[in-house]
Design an enzyme around this catalytic site. Structure first.
Site, PDB file in Angstrom:
ATOM      1  CG  ASN A 137       2.155   0.342   4.018  1.00  0.00           C
ATOM      2  OD1 ASN A 137       1.302  -0.020   3.212  1.00  0.00           O
ATOM      3  ND2 ASN A 137       2.941  -0.533   4.635  1.00  0.00           N
TER       4      ASN A 137
ATOM      5  CB  SER B 135      -8.842  -0.673   2.387  1.00  0.00           C
ATOM      6  OG  SER B 135      -9.585  -1.747   1.861  1.00  0.00           O
TER       7      SER B 135
ATOM      8  CE  LYS C  74      -6.240   0.367   6.180  1.00  0.00           C
ATOM      9  NZ  LYS C  74      -4.908   1.019   6.120  1.00  0.00           N
TER      10      LYS C  74
END
Length: 245
Positions: free
Chosen positions: A88, A142, A171
């Site tokens: 994360n 994302s 990402k």
């Protein structure tokens, strides 16, 4: 310990904290709340314990190899395995770009955490994940990492106000990293997925009033972290389902 051992990076605030809080109250799930600063992690743990969560703080800086190794050694000594790893931890530096801090420099620094750091974390914990009955690895990605989204760009509030090239590229690379691990381990029963929590009220967006509740954003990661042997692998999803690559 007979339950599921979960490690979450960057979990002392934001989406990571909410994932930790929600997972920790699920029966048979024990959360190791990773935080660069142990003091901040311990403060977050106290908040979660107030709602009855099974959680403990662990110092974890994913840009520091020694920190990752120390965390691995601690988990190995105390629990002997890891069942769930949630990548994360992430940074957003695009809004700091100026004449003295170029986009190229921002990309190097962003990738060091968002992509390379995630890879180092997985690599270091692979031996402990292999000892789990159902290893699960979740990459918090994302929608801005979707090539399809920008190939067929349609302006939106988040895509314009929070236009962030370095973050988006990191990402997109993270999604590829997830797929590469999936190629190696899916047939061995591992569940490796990426998810987007959506535009949520965290310090990432300075608690924008147009953002949704952080509690809702954690739900997809929770679902992927608790998959059984028949669960999906190699997916990139949000609350609505699959996100185009």
């Amino acid at each position: 310990m007979s339950g599921n051992i979960v490690l979450i990076s960057g979990a002392n605030q934001g989406i990571g904290f909410e994932i930790a809080k929600q997972l920790s109250v699920i029966p048979n799930y024990h959360v190791l709340l990773g935080s660069r600063g142990l003091e901040k992690g311990e403060s977050a743990v106290l908040q979660i314990k107030n709602v009855g969560g099974s959680v403990e703080a662990i110092q974890l800086d994913i840009t520091d190899g020694q920190s990752i190794t120390a965390a691995r050694d601690l988990v190995e000594t105390k629990y002997g395995r890891l069942d769930v790893l949630i990548n994360n931890a992430a940074i957003l530096l695009d809004f700091q770009v100026n004449a003295d801090y170029t986009l190229g420099q921002a990309m190097q620094d962003t990738f060091a955490t968002n992509t390379s750091g995630a890879a180092n974390l997985v690599e270091t914990f692979l031996p402990l994940l292999k000892l789990s009955a159902v290893p699960r690895v979740v990459f918090v990605s994302s929608t801005v990492g979707s090539l399809h989204t920008f190939a067929d760009f349609k302006p939106s509030y988040t895509m314009t106000k929070y236009f962030a090239p370095a973050y988006a590229c990191s990402k997109a690379a993270l999604n590829m990293l997830m797929l590469l691990y999936n190629v190696q381990y899916q047939e061995k029963g591992w569940k490796i997925n990426a998810c987007c929590p959506g535009f949520r009220q965290t310090n990432f967006c300075d608690y924008d009033d147009k953002a949704g509740p952080v509690e809702e954003g954690a739900s997809v990661a929770i679902e992927l972290a608790t998959l059984g042997k028949d669960g999906q692998s190699g997916t990139f999803v949000n609350m609505k389902g699959a996100i185009p690559w």
